[in-house]
Scaffold this motif. Structure first.
Motif, mmCIF file in Angstrom:
data_model
loop_
_atom_site.group_PDB
_atom_site.id
_atom_site.type_symbol
_atom_site.label_atom_id
_atom_site.label_comp_id
_atom_site.label_asym_id
_atom_site.label_seq_id
_atom_site.Cartn_x
_atom_site.Cartn_y
_atom_site.Cartn_z
ATOM 1 N N GLY A 26 0.813 -1.196 0.000
ATOM 2 C CA GLY A 26 0.000 0.000 0.000
ATOM 3 C C GLY A 26 0.851 1.251 0.000
ATOM 4 N N ARG A 27 0.334 2.286 -0.624
ATOM 5 C CA ARG A 27 1.112 3.508 -0.781
ATOM 6 C C ARG A 27 1.454 4.165 0.547
ATOM 7 N NH1 ARG A 27 -1.791 7.405 -4.824
ATOM 8 N NH2 ARG A 27 -3.568 6.808 -3.553
ATOM 9 N N THR A 28 0.578 3.991 1.526
ATOM 10 C CA THR A 28 0.806 4.685 2.789
ATOM 11 C C THR A 28 1.573 3.846 3.796
ATOM 12 O OG1 THR A 28 -1.350 3.960 3.587
ATOM 13 C CG2 THR A 28 -1.236 6.128 2.539
ATOM 14 N N PHE A 29 1.871 2.579 3.473
ATOM 15 C CA PHE A 29 2.607 1.772 4.442
ATOM 16 C C PHE A 29 4.064 2.191 4.463
ATOM 17 C CE2 PHE A 29 3.340 -1.638 7.261
ATOM 18 C CZ PHE A 29 4.630 -2.088 7.003
ATOM 19 N N SER A 30 4.555 2.334 5.659
ATOM 20 C CA SER A 30 5.951 2.713 5.837
ATOM 21 C C SER A 30 6.619 1.712 6.759
ATOM 22 C CB SER A 30 6.040 4.106 6.448
ATOM 23 O OG SER A 30 7.341 4.372 6.930
ATOM 24 N N SER A 31 7.898 1.495 6.534
ATOM 25 C CA SER A 31 8.642 0.608 7.421
ATOM 26 C C SER A 31 8.722 1.158 8.837
ATOM 27 C CB SER A 31 10.052 0.371 6.877
ATOM 28 O OG SER A 31 10.000 -0.341 5.668
ATOM 29 N N SER A 32 8.281 2.385 9.031
ATOM 30 C CA SER A 32 8.258 2.953 10.377
ATOM 31 C C SER A 32 7.046 2.492 11.176
ATOM 32 C CB SER A 32 8.275 4.481 10.308
ATOM 33 O OG SER A 32 7.082 4.952 9.702
ATOM 34 N N TYR A 33 6.180 1.698 10.556
ATOM 35 C CA TYR A 33 5.011 1.185 11.249
ATOM 36 C C TYR A 33 5.419 0.055 12.193
ATOM 37 C CZ TYR A 33 1.312 3.481 8.548
ATOM 38 O OH TYR A 33 0.459 4.399 8.006
ATOM 39 N N ALA A 34 4.815 0.037 13.368
ATOM 40 C CA ALA A 34 4.906 -1.127 14.240
ATOM 41 C C ALA A 34 3.969 -2.200 13.697
ATOM 42 C CB ALA A 34 4.511 -0.761 15.659
ATOM 43 N N MET A 35 4.270 -3.446 14.035
ATOM 44 C CA MET A 35 3.416 -4.541 13.581
ATOM 45 C C MET A 35 3.190 -5.513 14.732
ATOM 46 S SD MET A 35 4.897 -5.128 9.730
ATOM 47 C CE MET A 35 3.439 -6.011 9.136
ATOM 48 N N GLY A 36 2.158 -6.305 14.597
ATOM 49 C CA GLY A 36 1.861 -7.232 15.677
ATOM 50 C C GLY A 36 0.955 -8.356 15.223
ATOM 51 N N THR A 79 7.644 -7.312 5.596
ATOM 52 C CA THR A 79 7.019 -8.538 6.093
ATOM 53 C C THR A 79 7.357 -8.740 7.566
ATOM 54 O OG1 THR A 79 7.116 -9.584 3.917
ATOM 55 C CG2 THR A 79 6.847 -11.036 5.803
ATOM 56 N N ALA A 80 6.340 -9.143 8.318
ATOM 57 C CA ALA A 80 6.536 -9.534 9.705
ATOM 58 C C ALA A 80 6.298 -11.037 9.823
ATOM 59 C CB ALA A 80 5.578 -8.780 10.619
ATOM 60 N N TYR A 81 6.929 -11.616 10.828
ATOM 61 C CA TYR A 81 6.843 -13.064 11.011
ATOM 62 C C TYR A 81 6.465 -13.394 12.458
ATOM 63 C CZ TYR A 81 9.688 -12.824 6.780
ATOM 64 O OH TYR A 81 10.163 -12.528 5.529
ATOM 65 N N LEU A 82 5.857 -14.550 12.618
ATOM 66 C CA LEU A 82 5.609 -15.078 13.952
ATOM 67 C C LEU A 82 6.024 -16.544 13.942
ATOM 68 C CD1 LEU A 82 4.465 -14.367 16.778
ATOM 69 C CD2 LEU A 82 2.319 -15.437 16.029
ATOM 70 N N GLN A 83 7.167 -16.826 14.558
ATOM 71 C CA GLN A 83 7.641 -18.195 14.690
ATOM 72 C C GLN A 83 6.989 -18.791 15.935
ATOM 73 O OE1 GLN A 83 9.745 -20.112 12.681
ATOM 74 N NE2 GLN A 83 9.111 -21.765 14.047
ATOM 75 N N MET A 84 6.257 -19.874 15.738
ATOM 76 C CA MET A 84 5.522 -20.498 16.838
ATOM 77 C C MET A 84 6.069 -21.903 17.060
ATOM 78 S SD MET A 84 1.657 -19.229 15.928
ATOM 79 C CE MET A 84 1.535 -20.289 14.493
ATOM 80 N N ASN A 85 6.654 -22.113 18.223
ATOM 81 C CA ASN A 85 7.215 -23.411 18.593
ATOM 82 C C ASN A 85 6.447 -23.994 19.773
ATOM 83 O OD1 ASN A 85 9.249 -23.034 16.637
ATOM 84 N ND2 ASN A 85 10.584 -22.034 18.121
ATOM 85 N N VAL A 94 -7.704 -18.226 14.841
ATOM 86 C CA VAL A 94 -7.388 -17.454 13.643
ATOM 87 C C VAL A 94 -6.412 -16.362 14.082
ATOM 88 C CG1 VAL A 94 -8.254 -15.977 11.809
ATOM 89 C CG2 VAL A 94 -9.625 -17.921 12.597
ATOM 90 N N TYR A 95 -5.288 -16.272 13.396
ATOM 91 C CA TYR A 95 -4.244 -15.309 13.737
ATOM 92 C C TYR A 95 -4.303 -14.126 12.764
ATOM 93 C CZ TYR A 95 -2.191 -18.420 17.148
ATOM 94 O OH TYR A 95 -1.978 -19.202 18.262
ATOM 95 N N TYR A 96 -4.315 -12.934 13.344
ATOM 96 C CA TYR A 96 -4.437 -11.705 12.572
ATOM 97 C C TYR A 96 -3.183 -10.856 12.719
ATOM 98 C CZ TYR A 96 -9.414 -12.866 12.592
ATOM 99 O OH TYR A 96 -10.612 -13.499 12.447
ATOM 100 N N CYS A 97 -2.762 -10.288 11.611
ATOM 101 C CA CYS A 97 -1.661 -9.341 11.609
ATOM 102 C C CYS A 97 -2.222 -7.931 11.737
ATOM 103 C CB CYS A 97 -0.882 -9.488 10.300
ATOM 104 S SG CYS A 97 0.477 -8.335 10.079
ATOM 105 N N VAL A 98 -1.483 -7.067 12.407
ATOM 106 C CA VAL A 98 -1.911 -5.684 12.581
ATOM 107 C C VAL A 98 -0.726 -4.757 12.369
ATOM 108 C CG1 VAL A 98 -1.471 -5.742 15.060
ATOM 109 C CG2 VAL A 98 -3.096 -4.088 14.148
ATOM 110 N N ALA A 99 -0.999 -3.570 11.864
ATOM 111 C CA ALA A 99 0.031 -2.552 11.686
ATOM 112 C C ALA A 99 -0.493 -1.212 12.184
ATOM 113 C CB ALA A 99 0.457 -2.443 10.229
ATOM 114 N N ASP A 100 0.400 -0.432 12.746
ATOM 115 C CA ASP A 100 0.010 0.879 13.283
ATOM 116 C C ASP A 100 1.252 1.747 13.368
ATOM 117 O OD1 ASP A 100 -2.608 1.949 14.996
ATOM 118 O OD2 ASP A 100 -0.728 2.914 15.539
#
Length: 125
Positions: A26-36, A79-85, A94-100
């Motif tokens: 997306g045009r407004t996404f920046s790498s300065s965004y936190a993710m979760g 891209t963000a990742y979630l390694q689940m062991n 259901v796992y959801y990604c979020v950015a802010d």
């Protein structure tokens, strides 16, 4: 606008591992965004799982996943990742990604501006 697309979900036996990915665009996404990551199990409310700051220097986890899950990101790939062991049946959700723009909104207030559609994780005993 920001689009988030999760992938990597699936079915696994207890004790197994999965790695979820969240690709941002997306045009407004920046790498300065936190993710979760959040999750919602059947019949339960949405639950915070983990968050990572834009630099990756700060991370935080829910007590229920601490020591088993690891959040990371690759800003070059947006891209963000979630390694689940050591997955448990109670991780089924259901796992959801979020950015802010704000790490604290995700990590503390437990919300965010942009959400993916989710990916199913099923852990059998």
């Amino acid at each position: 606008q920001v689009q988030l697309v999760e992938s990597g979900g699936g079915a696994v036996q207890a004790g197994g591992s999965l790695r979820l990915s969240c690709a941002a665009s997306g045009r407004t996404f920046s790498s300065s965004y936190a993710m979760g990551w959040f999750r919602r199990a059947p019949g339960k409310e949405r639950e915070f799982v983990a968050a990572i700051s834009w630099s990756g220097g700060s991370t935080t986890y829910a007590d229920s996943v601490k020591g088993r899950f690891t959040i990371s990101r690759d800003n070059a790939k947006k891209t963000a990742y979630l390694q689940m062991n050591s997955l448990k049946p109670e991780d089924t959700a259901v796992y959801y990604c979020v950015a802010d723009e704000s790490f604290s909104r995700i990590a503390t207030i437990r919300t965010g501006d942009y959400w993916g559609r989710g990916t199913q994780v099923t852990v059998s005993s």
